[in-house]
Design a protein around this motif. Structure first.
Motif, PDB file in Angstrom:
ATOM      1  N   CYS A  45       5.223   3.988  -8.709  1.00 11.14           N
ATOM      2  CA  CYS A  45       3.991   4.751  -9.263  1.00 11.14           C
ATOM      3  C   CYS A  45       4.507   5.527 -10.354  1.00 11.14           C
ATOM      4  CB  CYS A  45       3.111   5.223  -8.331  1.00 11.14           C
ATOM      5  SG  CYS A  45       3.737   6.539  -7.207  1.00 11.14           S
ATOM      6  N   SER A  96      -1.076  12.750  -6.900  1.00 11.02           N
ATOM      7  CA  SER A  96      -1.629  11.684  -7.673  1.00 11.02           C
ATOM      8  C   SER A  96      -1.427  10.288  -7.150  1.00 11.02           C
ATOM      9  CB  SER A  96      -1.057  11.555  -9.183  1.00 11.02           C
ATOM     10  OG  SER A  96      -1.496  10.620  -9.852  1.00 11.02           O
ATOM     11  N   ALA A  97      -0.161   9.948  -6.452  1.00  9.80           N
ATOM     12  CA  ALA A  97      -0.079   9.078  -5.736  1.00  9.80           C
ATOM     13  C   ALA A  97      -0.983   8.661  -4.650  1.00  9.80           C
ATOM     14  CB  ALA A  97       1.469   8.888  -5.391  1.00  9.80           C
ATOM     15  N   TYR A  98      -1.369   9.880  -3.907  1.00  9.76           N
ATOM     16  CA  TYR A  98      -2.107   9.675  -2.904  1.00  9.76           C
ATOM     17  C   TYR A  98      -3.517   9.361  -3.339  1.00  9.76           C
ATOM     18  CZ  TYR A  98      -4.309  11.389   1.495  1.00  9.76           C
ATOM     19  OH  TYR A  98      -5.293  11.273   2.648  1.00  9.76           O
ATOM     20  N   ARG A  99      -3.892  10.056  -4.359  1.00 13.18           N
ATOM     21  CA  ARG A  99      -5.209   9.586  -4.920  1.00 13.18           C
ATOM     22  C   ARG A  99      -5.412   8.296  -4.979  1.00 13.18           C
ATOM     23  NH1 ARG A  99      -4.681  14.758  -7.561  1.00 13.18           N
ATOM     24  NH2 ARG A  99      -3.981  13.599  -9.473  1.00 13.18           N
ATOM     25  N   LYS A 100      -4.158   7.634  -5.816  1.00 12.56           N
ATOM     26  CA  LYS A 100      -4.375   6.427  -6.320  1.00 12.56           C
ATOM     27  C   LYS A 100      -4.497   5.397  -4.926  1.00 12.56           C
ATOM     28  CE  LYS A 100      -1.324   2.787  -8.299  1.00 12.56           C
ATOM     29  NZ  LYS A 100       0.141   2.696  -9.073  1.00 12.56           N
ATOM     30  N   LEU A 101      -4.142   5.841  -3.731  1.00 13.11           N
ATOM     31  CA  LEU A 101      -3.932   5.055  -2.644  1.00 13.11           C
ATOM     32  C   LEU A 101      -5.126   5.005  -2.085  1.00 13.11           C
ATOM     33  CD1 LEU A 101      -2.526   3.634  -0.243  1.00 13.11           C
ATOM     34  CD2 LEU A 101      -1.793   5.776   0.706  1.00 13.11           C
ATOM     35  N   GLU A 150       2.774   4.065  -1.851  1.00 17.24           N
ATOM     36  CA  GLU A 150       3.368   4.476  -3.089  1.00 17.24           C
ATOM     37  C   GLU A 150       4.443   4.985  -3.229  1.00 17.24           C
ATOM     38  OE1 GLU A 150       1.251   3.821  -5.586  1.00 17.24           O
ATOM     39  OE2 GLU A 150      -0.235   3.060  -4.673  1.00 17.24           O
ATOM     40  N   THR A 192       2.851  15.092  -8.794  1.00 18.96           N
ATOM     41  CA  THR A 192       3.000  13.468  -8.697  1.00 18.96           C
ATOM     42  C   THR A 192       2.504  12.900  -7.232  1.00 18.96           C
ATOM     43  OG1 THR A 192       4.737  13.946 -10.133  1.00 18.96           O
ATOM     44  CG2 THR A 192       4.565  11.553  -9.152  1.00 18.96           C
ATOM     45  N   ASN A 243       0.897  -1.226  -0.092  1.00 16.17           N
ATOM     46  CA  ASN A 243      -0.050  -0.009  -0.052  1.00 16.17           C
ATOM     47  C   ASN A 243       0.743   1.374  -0.056  1.00 16.17           C
ATOM     48  OD1 ASN A 243      -2.484  -1.215  -0.102  1.00 16.17           O
ATOM     49  ND2 ASN A 243      -2.802  -1.085   1.903  1.00 16.17           N
ATOM     50  N   ASP A 296      -8.214   5.746  -3.666  1.00 14.81           N
ATOM     51  CA  ASP A 296      -8.881   5.001  -4.283  1.00 14.81           C
ATOM     52  C   ASP A 296      -8.969   3.377  -4.144  1.00 14.81           C
ATOM     53  OD1 ASP A 296      -9.915   7.360  -5.436  1.00 14.81           O
ATOM     54  OD2 ASP A 296      -8.701   7.099  -7.350  1.00 14.81           O
ATOM     55  N   LYS A 297      -7.610   2.891  -4.132  1.00 13.72           N
ATOM     56  CA  LYS A 297      -7.366   1.663  -3.805  1.00 13.72           C
ATOM     57  C   LYS A 297      -8.124   1.148  -2.367  1.00 13.72           C
ATOM     58  CE  LYS A 297      -3.714  -1.775  -2.983  1.00 13.72           C
ATOM     59  NZ  LYS A 297      -2.306  -1.996  -2.842  1.00 13.72           N
TER      60      LYS A 297
END
Length: 413
Positions: A379, A397-402, A357, A394, A355, A404-405
């Protein structure tokens, strides 16, 4: 009847004394884990986080996130609810959170000198006494940290914290329990209107503390007959604005009839008051890994100016140790470092902590290395020198990805 709070040194028969007292008095036994379970259920927070707030080392990110303060606010709320009842024995660390003003609580400590404790452990597990003593010292660290946080004291065995100190190298379990039973019948410990009011004050202070913690604040809270006093223990530039915000929040809690603010002794120290904003679309736990000390320290300062809480380590071994202890949300990782290099850190982090990123930021890159990093689970891949705005985009964006996951995983559960 009065409440008993029993704390203990390891290998000092604390659990046996607790069981003996419960049997002799007909009390309910309530330990730390039960309060943790109640807080977890009531406030929808993981038990592991609550346990770590009590017995673990403070997070390197905590001065920004106030995660420990929120966890302790949850625990204090669960404990305050429990204090509405009598006739129970509270066993463990959590009893230290009970205010001294609740006079129908008898605070007890079972302890012994280190030689006795080491002898008990060495016989129990067939250890050398020196090794047993070292192990006990390690186990005591969490007690020291807990008492230091609550009372600014490094001595969890200080007699000032207890009403009765029972040296278990001089007492049997039965004789220790008899001493407690003899004392609990004292008139000083009778449940009175005043001690009941002190419980209500504790409950109100816990509710206000929870309200403020959930809003991102870290202040001391006391209550007396509906009047709440908030203590600000860190320096803040706009004190009057903070006071107004705190008073408005506290005033919304049912039962509060007045709110006062004051600056505590910590206000004049160098620490700066930071309210944590839960709505910011940025990571609150960022780990920067780079052996170029001046570069990474400057980067950390610039990120903090953009409301990103960051910790800094200077080699791969430190990075892996910190991630194992206190998992960040986003890691910004250099590749060329002495000892364990960035590629190996990336490989192990993504294998053991998927988890996290990871953004690779290197001054020694190539297309081949970029493909390898992305293949290992990074990422993003950036090269130095990097524009701070590019890096922060960046990271967001990595935080949004985390997020969302985690949201997907929560929905599937």
């Amino acid at each position: 009847m009065p409440v008993i709070s029993l704390f203990y040194g390891s290998y000092c028969n604390g659990d046996e004394v607790a069981r003996e007292l419960v049997e002799m008095l007909g009390y309910d036994l309530v330990d730390d884990r039960e309060i943790v379970r109640e807080a977890s259920k009531r406030f929808k927070v993981e038990e592991s986080k609550l346990l770590k707030a009590m017995a673990g080392k403070p997070s390197v990110f905590n001065k920004f996130t106030h995660e420990r303060e929120r966890s302790l606010a949850f625990l204090r709320g669960a404990l305050a609810d429990r204090m509405r009842a009598d006739d129970f024995l509270l066993f463990g660390l959590i009893g230290h959170m009970i205010p001294r003003g609740i006079s129908h609580v008898l605070k007890v400590l079972t302890i012994a000198d280190m030689k006795h404790r080491a002898t008990v452990l060495s016989k129990k597990e067939n250890l050398d006494e020196k090794e047993a003593a070292r192990r006990i010292h390690r186990e005591d660290e969490s007690f020291v940290l807990w008492v230091e946080y609550l009372f600014k004291s490094k001595d969890p065995w200080s007699p000032e914290l207890y009403d009765i100190v029972l040296p278990m190298d001089k007492n049997s379990v039965e004789s220790a329990a008899i001493v407690v039973c003899d004392n609990i019948r004292s008139d000083v410990l009778r449940v009175t209107d005043a001690s009941r009011q002190a419980v209500e004050d504790f409950i109100l202070a816990a509710e206000v503390g929870l309200k403020l913690a959930l809003a991102g604040h870290d202040v001391g809270v006391e209550a007396e007959c509906g009047t709440v006093t908030l203590s600000i223990n860190k320096h803040v530039m706009r004190l009057s604005a903070l006071e107004q915000e705190l008073k408005a929040l506290a005033g919304k809690v049912s039962g509060v009839t007045g709110v006062e603010t004051r600056v505590g002794s910590g206000y004049y120290q160098s620490d700066v008051y930071r309210k944590f904003d839960f709505e910011l679309p940025v990571p609150s736990k960022v780990l920067l890994v780079d052996d170029e000390r001046e570069f990474v320290q400057t980067l950390s300062e610039r990120l903090q100016m953009r409301d990103m809480a960051s910790a800094v380590v200077y080699d791969g071994e430190e990075a892996l140790s910190l991630v194992a202890e206190d998992e960040p949300e986003v890691m910004v990782l250099d590749l060329k470092m002495p000892g364990i290099d960035g590629l190996e850190v990336l490989r192990r982090v993504k294998r053991e902590h998927p988890n996290v990123e990871v953004i690779v930021l290197t001054g020694h890159g190539s297309k081949e290395i970029e493909r390898e990093c992305l293949g290992l689970g990074a990422c993003a891949y950036l090269e130095k020198p990097v524009d701070i705005d590019t890096l922060t985009r960046t990271m967001k964006s990595a935080y949004r990805k985390l997020k969302d996951k985690k949201s997907r995983e929560s929905g599937e559960a």
